[in-house]
Every structure is written in C-alpha cells, then in structure tokens.
Design a protein around this motif. Structure first.
Motif, short mmCIF file in Angstrom:
data_model
loop_
_atom_site.label_atom_id
_atom_site.label_comp_id
_atom_site.label_asym_id
_atom_site.label_seq_id
_atom_site.Cartn_x
_atom_site.Cartn_y
_atom_site.Cartn_z
N ARG A 3 -34.69 10.98 -9.08
CA ARG A 3 -35.20 9.87 -8.32
C ARG A 3 -35.98 8.93 -9.20
O ARG A 3 -37.17 8.98 -9.33
N ILE A 4 -35.25 7.96 -9.85
CA ILE A 4 -35.87 7.00 -10.73
C ILE A 4 -35.62 5.61 -10.19
O ILE A 4 -35.43 4.66 -10.92
N LYS A 5 -35.63 5.49 -8.86
CA LYS A 5 -35.33 4.20 -8.26
C LYS A 5 -36.03 4.12 -6.93
O LYS A 5 -36.55 5.08 -6.42
N ALA A 6 -36.00 2.93 -6.31
CA ALA A 6 -36.64 2.75 -5.02
C ALA A 6 -35.93 3.56 -3.96
O ALA A 6 -34.74 3.81 -4.04
N VAL A 109 -34.33 -10.22 -6.18
CA VAL A 109 -33.46 -10.17 -7.36
C VAL A 109 -34.01 -9.16 -8.36
O VAL A 109 -33.25 -8.38 -8.95
N ALA A 110 -35.32 -9.15 -8.52
CA ALA A 110 -35.94 -8.17 -9.41
C ALA A 110 -35.67 -6.75 -8.95
O ALA A 110 -35.40 -5.86 -9.76
N MET A 111 -35.74 -6.52 -7.63
CA MET A 111 -35.47 -5.17 -7.12
C MET A 111 -34.03 -4.76 -7.37
O MET A 111 -33.76 -3.61 -7.71
N SER A 112 -33.10 -5.69 -7.23
CA SER A 112 -31.70 -5.36 -7.52
C SER A 112 -31.49 -5.10 -9.01
O SER A 112 -30.75 -4.19 -9.38
N ALA A 113 -32.16 -5.88 -9.86
CA ALA A 113 -32.07 -5.63 -11.30
C ALA A 113 -32.65 -4.26 -11.63
O ALA A 113 -32.10 -3.51 -12.45
N ASN A 114 -33.75 -3.92 -10.98
CA ASN A 114 -34.38 -2.62 -11.16
C ASN A 114 -33.44 -1.49 -10.78
O ASN A 114 -33.30 -0.49 -11.50
#
Length: 314
Positions: A3-6, A109-114
């Motif tokens: 789990r390394i993501k939102a 957009v930042a969250m999608s890049a993340n």
C-alpha cells in the motif's frame, strides 16, 4: 498489496455535481458500493462495480472528474491484484483526462501523477516513478499547503521508492515528515499512519535495528486491526510485517502465529495463488527454519518455488 498509494476512496469520493441529478446519484451510489466492497476485501466485485460507475460517467458530457475518478479506482484495484499492464492503462488514462480538463498544476492532476508513480515504484521502475512523485509533491504543497495529508501520501510514495532502492538516508526523513503530517491531520489511529510507521520500521530493519523496528510494527498492526477488522487483507499486511520484525528480533514464538494468521486471511480473501501469499510464506519459511521444523520448512520452500515459477508470478 504494497500500500504505497492513496486509498481507493480518495479517488472515488469526489463531487458529482456536474452530472445530471439522477446520473450523479447513480454514479455516487456505484462508487460508494465499490468502496465498501474494496474495504471488505472483495476486489473482483469492487472492480466490476467501479467499471459500471465508469460506464455511467461516460454517458454524460463535461464530467471529466467522475470519469478520471473511476479510471483511477479501476487502475488501483488492478494494481492491488498486481495486474500491472491493466493498471497502467487506466492510471495513464486518468492522468490524461485530468490534464486536459484541469491543466497541469491542479490538485487532482497531482493525485493522478502520484498514483501512476506508485504503480511504477511497485514494479521497481524508479526512473519513471521519481519525477511523477516529485511533481505531485510540488503541486500539492503549492495548492494545499505543506501539512496536507495528500502531501504526506506523496512524500510516503517517494520515500518508499528510495527505501526499495536502498537509499535509506533519503527515505527516512520523508517518512518522518509524512508521519508527522498524518498524525496531526488524520489522528494517531488512522490507517495512513500505520503505513508511515511500517515504512519507518522497514528502514530500521534494513539497518539491522530490529529492536527499533518492533514497536513501530506493533503500533501499525494495532491500527490496521482496529480500522479494518482482523479478517481483512489490510490486517494481514500488519500481521505479516510484525511477524517479520519479530523474526528479526529473534522473537520466534510470537512471529509464527502472526505469519500463520496472515496466510489464513490472505488465502481466504484473495485466494491461495495471490502474489502476496509468497511474501507471507517467506516469513513462515524463516520461522520454520529458525525453530527447527524441517518438514514444514521444506514444504513451504517448495510451495514458494512453485508459485514463483508459475506463469504470472515473480
């Protein structure tokens, strides 16, 4: 499962006001249902419902955010299932939709890049992951402030990349900052805090500091159990990580039951052939070897070999 993501909910629970009222209700109902199924560990069902939500969103114009949210949700479920090719397809689409609709410097957009960076990181593709994480951090800090949980998630992801690349001195301060942000913003018992604690624990383990790692993993495990319940895959991650720490600290009698419980939960919720089973079996093999259980050790090693040489496993 790393789990390394939102969380899926972060991507799905967005405003649906741009849709017609009935369509918005339908989309939100589907995404809420998908979130519930995901939290219960029913990933295949969550995927199907999120795909239905995407179809609902695509029926209407001027709703790029709902489309991208569903694309992100689908991509992240595929990532949890380690279906990386499908995950990349959906996460790239989500990023492209948001960039076109919102411009390059928007929070979403930042969250999608993340999220896309997290996918590459999980595959060990650090060259593609690092610039996406750094882009996400810069945009989020400017848009939401340096103490926002979204910044913590991006910091955590960049730190995880450094951790996996054995750059421990770069990773540790990022995890410490992420932990401080999340404890303040979300509370000390939030699942994101557990993730931050575990990453700090892995830094300690990699430095051969097992005694420092154990309390971090103990606290993280308690958070996961309370948040998800003992039968959820997220709880199994806590059991498995704590078992690893106990093994490193030569607390073998405590490690064995935790690893066995982790295996039971993962197999019952995700199936005996899920890739995360291998991670649990590796801890069990160490436990059996350290406690002199030679038949169990050999059987576990053979199962690991069978799984890691089977098509689709690595």
């Amino acid at each position: 499962m790393n789990r390394i993501k939102a969380l899926l909910a972060t991507c799905l629970l967005v405003a649906a006001a741009v849709l017609p009222v009935h369509a918005a209700d339908d989309w939100q109902s589907l995404t809420t249902q998908a979130e519930t199924l995901y939290r219960q560990g029913h990933f295949d069902q969550a995927l199907a419902v999120t795909q239905s939500a995407l179809k609902e969103a695509e029926k209407h114009k001027n709703n790029a955010e709902q489309i991208s949210a569903s694309l992100n949700g689908i991509g992240q479920i595929y990532q949890d299932q380690e279906n990386y090719a499908e995950a990349e397809t959906y996460l790239k689409r989500a990023l492209a939709v948001r960039e076109k609709a919102l411009g390059p410097n928007h929070v979403n957009v930042a969250m999608s890049a993340n999220n896309l960076g997290a996918l590459y990181q999980q595959q060990g593709d650090y060259a593609r992951a690092e610039p996406l994480f750094k882009r996400a951090i810069a945009v989020l800090e400017k848009a939401q402030g340096a103490e926002h949980p979204a910044v913590a998630q991006a910091l955590n992801n960049l730190g995880a990349m450094y951790l996996n690349n054995k750059q421990f001195d770069q990773a540790e301060p990022l995890f410490q900052r992420a932990l401080a942000i999340n404890e303040k913003a979300l509370g000390r018992d939030h699942p994101e805090v557990a993730q931050n604690l575990e990453h700090l624990g892995f830094v300690a383990l990699n430095r051969n500091q097992a005694k420092d790692a154990v309390p971090l993993f103990e606290r993280a495990n308690s958070i996961r159990e309370r948040a998800y319940g003992g039968g959820h895959p997220e709880a199994a991650i806590g059991y498995n990580n704590l078992a690893r720490a106990y093994l490193a600290a030569d607390r073998n009698d405590e490690a064995g039951p935790l690893a066995k419980r982790a295996l039971e939960v993962v197999e019952s919720t995700m199936g005996p052939s899920h890739p995360y089973v291998v991670s649990v079996l590796k801890n069990l093999a160490v436990y059996y070897q350290k406690t002199g259980k030679e038949p169990e050790f050999k059987a576990t090693v053979e199962r690991i070999k069978a799984m890691t040489t089977a098509p689709g496993q690595s």
